[in-house]
Design a protein around this motif. Sequence first.
Motif, PDB file in Angstrom:
ATOM      1  N   TRP A 119      37.076  47.214  38.300  1.00 58.46           N
ATOM      2  CA  TRP A 119      37.257  46.498  39.559  1.00 58.46           C
ATOM      3  C   TRP A 119      35.923  46.388  40.264  1.00 58.46           C
ATOM      4  O   TRP A 119      35.141  47.330  40.297  1.00 58.46           O
ATOM      5  CB  TRP A 119      38.225  47.243  40.472  1.00 58.46           C
ATOM      6  N   ARG A 120      35.673  45.249  40.849  1.00 52.10           N
ATOM      7  CA  ARG A 120      34.525  45.050  41.724  1.00 52.10           C
ATOM      8  C   ARG A 120      34.989  45.247  43.161  1.00 52.10           C
ATOM      9  O   ARG A 120      36.174  45.172  43.452  1.00 52.10           O
ATOM     10  CB  ARG A 120      33.963  43.637  41.545  1.00 52.10           C
ATOM     11  N   ARG A 121      34.061  45.450  44.034  1.00 51.56           N
ATOM     12  CA  ARG A 121      34.411  45.645  45.450  1.00 51.56           C
ATOM     13  C   ARG A 121      35.086  44.423  46.057  1.00 51.56           C
ATOM     14  O   ARG A 121      35.835  44.538  47.005  1.00 51.56           O
ATOM     15  CB  ARG A 121      33.169  45.997  46.247  1.00 51.56           C
ATOM     16  N   ASP A 122      34.843  43.240  45.510  1.00 53.37           N
ATOM     17  CA  ASP A 122      35.450  42.026  46.052  1.00 53.37           C
ATOM     18  C   ASP A 122      36.855  41.764  45.495  1.00 53.37           C
ATOM     19  O   ASP A 122      37.445  40.727  45.750  1.00 53.37           O
ATOM     20  CB  ASP A 122      34.546  40.819  45.810  1.00 53.37           C
ATOM     21  N   GLY A 123      37.419  42.718  44.716  1.00 54.77           N
ATOM     22  CA  GLY A 123      38.772  42.578  44.177  1.00 54.77           C
ATOM     23  C   GLY A 123      38.837  41.840  42.853  1.00 54.77           C
ATOM     24  O   GLY A 123      39.904  41.705  42.262  1.00 54.77           O
ATOM     25  N   ARG A 124      37.693  41.362  42.376  1.00 56.34           N
ATOM     26  CA  ARG A 124      37.656  40.692  41.081  1.00 56.34           C
ATOM     27  C   ARG A 124      37.408  41.737  39.993  1.00 56.34           C
ATOM     28  O   ARG A 124      37.129  42.891  40.285  1.00 56.34           O
ATOM     29  CB  ARG A 124      36.573  39.615  41.085  1.00 56.34           C
ATOM     30  N   ILE A 125      37.499  41.335  38.736  1.00 56.45           N
ATOM     31  CA  ILE A 125      37.364  42.251  37.612  1.00 56.45           C
ATOM     32  C   ILE A 125      36.188  41.821  36.752  1.00 56.45           C
ATOM     33  O   ILE A 125      36.055  40.655  36.394  1.00 56.45           O
ATOM     34  CB  ILE A 125      38.655  42.263  36.761  1.00 56.45           C
ATOM     35  N   ARG A 126      35.324  42.781  36.412  1.00 63.17           N
ATOM     36  CA  ARG A 126      34.220  42.546  35.480  1.00 63.17           C
ATOM     37  C   ARG A 126      34.632  43.173  34.151  1.00 63.17           C
ATOM     38  O   ARG A 126      35.141  44.278  34.120  1.00 63.17           O
ATOM     39  CB  ARG A 126      32.941  43.197  35.981  1.00 63.17           C
ATOM     40  N   PHE A 127      34.405  42.478  33.054  1.00 65.13           N
ATOM     41  CA  PHE A 127      34.748  43.010  31.734  1.00 65.13           C
ATOM     42  C   PHE A 127      33.813  42.425  30.691  1.00 65.13           C
ATOM     43  O   PHE A 127      33.102  41.447  30.932  1.00 65.13           O
ATOM     44  CB  PHE A 127      36.211  42.710  31.385  1.00 65.13           C
ATOM     45  N   ARG A 138      31.941  39.033  31.678  1.00 64.21           N
ATOM     46  CA  ARG A 138      32.649  37.993  32.416  1.00 64.21           C
ATOM     47  C   ARG A 138      33.217  38.611  33.694  1.00 64.21           C
ATOM     48  O   ARG A 138      33.417  39.809  33.785  1.00 64.21           O
ATOM     49  CB  ARG A 138      33.759  37.402  31.565  1.00 64.21           C
ATOM     50  N   ILE A 139      33.496  37.740  34.660  1.00 61.81           N
ATOM     51  CA  ILE A 139      34.155  38.131  35.907  1.00 61.81           C
ATOM     52  C   ILE A 139      35.335  37.197  36.089  1.00 61.81           C
ATOM     53  O   ILE A 139      35.240  36.002  35.802  1.00 61.81           O
ATOM     54  CB  ILE A 139      33.201  38.021  37.117  1.00 61.81           C
ATOM     55  N   MET A 140      36.458  37.758  36.564  1.00 61.93           N
ATOM     56  CA  MET A 140      37.630  36.921  36.812  1.00 61.93           C
ATOM     57  C   MET A 140      38.400  37.455  38.017  1.00 61.93           C
ATOM     58  O   MET A 140      38.216  38.591  38.435  1.00 61.93           O
ATOM     59  CB  MET A 140      38.544  36.897  35.595  1.00 61.93           C
ATOM     60  N   ASN A 141      39.263  36.609  38.554  1.00 65.26           N
ATOM     61  CA  ASN A 141      40.166  37.048  39.610  1.00 65.26           C
ATOM     62  C   ASN A 141      41.171  38.034  39.014  1.00 65.26           C
ATOM     63  O   ASN A 141      41.399  38.053  37.801  1.00 65.26           O
ATOM     64  CB  ASN A 141      40.912  35.857  40.213  1.00 65.26           C
ATOM     65  N   ALA A 142      41.800  38.829  39.859  1.00 70.84           N
ATOM     66  CA  ALA A 142      42.758  39.839  39.398  1.00 70.84           C
ATOM     67  C   ALA A 142      43.928  39.226  38.640  1.00 70.84           C
ATOM     68  O   ALA A 142      44.514  39.876  37.775  1.00 70.84           O
ATOM     69  CB  ALA A 142      43.263  40.664  40.580  1.00 70.84           C
ATOM     70  N   ASP A 143      44.267  37.972  38.925  1.00 75.96           N
ATOM     71  CA  ASP A 143      45.382  37.322  38.219  1.00 75.96           C
ATOM     72  C   ASP A 143      44.934  36.629  36.928  1.00 75.96           C
ATOM     73  O   ASP A 143      45.709  35.947  36.274  1.00 75.96           O
ATOM     74  CB  ASP A 143      46.091  36.322  39.130  1.00 75.96           C
ATOM     75  N   GLY A 144      43.664  36.801  36.534  1.00 71.97           N
ATOM     76  CA  GLY A 144      43.150  36.229  35.289  1.00 71.97           C
ATOM     77  C   GLY A 144      42.541  34.851  35.421  1.00 71.97           C
ATOM     78  O   GLY A 144      42.012  34.318  34.447  1.00 71.97           O
ATOM     79  N   SER A 167      39.913  31.827  37.061  1.00 74.77           N
ATOM     80  CA  SER A 167      38.505  31.637  37.451  1.00 74.77           C
ATOM     81  C   SER A 167      37.544  32.559  36.708  1.00 74.77           C
ATOM     82  O   SER A 167      36.675  33.192  37.309  1.00 74.77           O
ATOM     83  CB  SER A 167      38.336  31.812  38.960  1.00 74.77           C
ATOM     84  N   GLN A 168      37.693  32.619  35.390  1.00 78.30           N
ATOM     85  CA  GLN A 168      36.748  33.400  34.599  1.00 78.30           C
ATOM     86  C   GLN A 168      35.392  32.718  34.576  1.00 78.30           C
ATOM     87  O   GLN A 168      35.302  31.503  34.452  1.00 78.30           O
ATOM     88  CB  GLN A 168      37.250  33.547  33.161  1.00 78.30           C
ATOM     89  N   SER A 169      34.345  33.523  34.709  1.00 76.28           N
ATOM     90  CA  SER A 169      32.990  32.992  34.592  1.00 76.28           C
ATOM     91  C   SER A 169      32.122  34.004  33.859  1.00 76.28           C
ATOM     92  O   SER A 169      32.317  35.212  33.987  1.00 76.28           O
ATOM     93  CB  SER A 169      32.408  32.669  35.969  1.00 76.28           C
ATOM     94  N   GLU A 170      31.165  33.487  33.097  1.00 74.53           N
ATOM     95  CA  GLU A 170      30.262  34.346  32.337  1.00 74.53           C
ATOM     96  C   GLU A 170      29.139  34.850  33.238  1.00 74.53           C
ATOM     97  O   GLU A 170      28.653  34.130  34.109  1.00 74.53           O
ATOM     98  CB  GLU A 170      29.665  33.583  31.158  1.00 74.53           C
ATOM     99  N   VAL A 171      28.763  36.108  33.030  1.00 77.09           N
ATOM    100  CA  VAL A 171      27.609  36.695  33.702  1.00 77.09           C
ATOM    101  C   VAL A 171      26.517  36.774  32.645  1.00 77.09           C
ATOM    102  O   VAL A 171      26.677  37.456  31.632  1.00 77.09           O
ATOM    103  CB  VAL A 171      27.927  38.106  34.250  1.00 77.09           C
TER     104      VAL A 171
END
Length: 159
Positions: A5-13, A25-31, A33-37
Amino acid sequence: TGPRWRRDGRIRFSRLYQDNRSEWRIMNADGTSQSEVRNPEGRTILSWSPDDQKVLYQKQSDASNIYLSNSDGSGEMLVPFRSGNWSADSKMIVYHQRVAASNFDIFIYSVEKRESRNITNSEFVEFDPSFSPDGNKVVFSSDRDGKPGRSRPRASRKR
């Protein structure tokens, strides 16, 4: 792998591919808006600090060492461990390390001071440490019950 979990409620994996490539990648908790980091060229990022300001990584040209830097790649430094878990405030990393042939102890690395200290210093095998949410305690597995091949969680106050 490694969802956090990130502090903004999104997920890094990290996403792993059959050809041994990986990407963060980072995405919203519901899966959604995935985006590559993007990884800096030649680096394999192992973990991000909870505040997203620092990264632990391995260089493709130097697979035997682990480095810590700011997330933009500046301030690179070699660290004395292979992996570890961040404190919630991103100021410390807890890890286990071999100190004798059959002995692992738990250490805390201060990111600001750039130094480690042994917090268990025992004759037992201790591994898999993690900080409590407030950063004042460390939980880890140990063979202190005297039964080889078994371990149970132990807690230690940060000293």
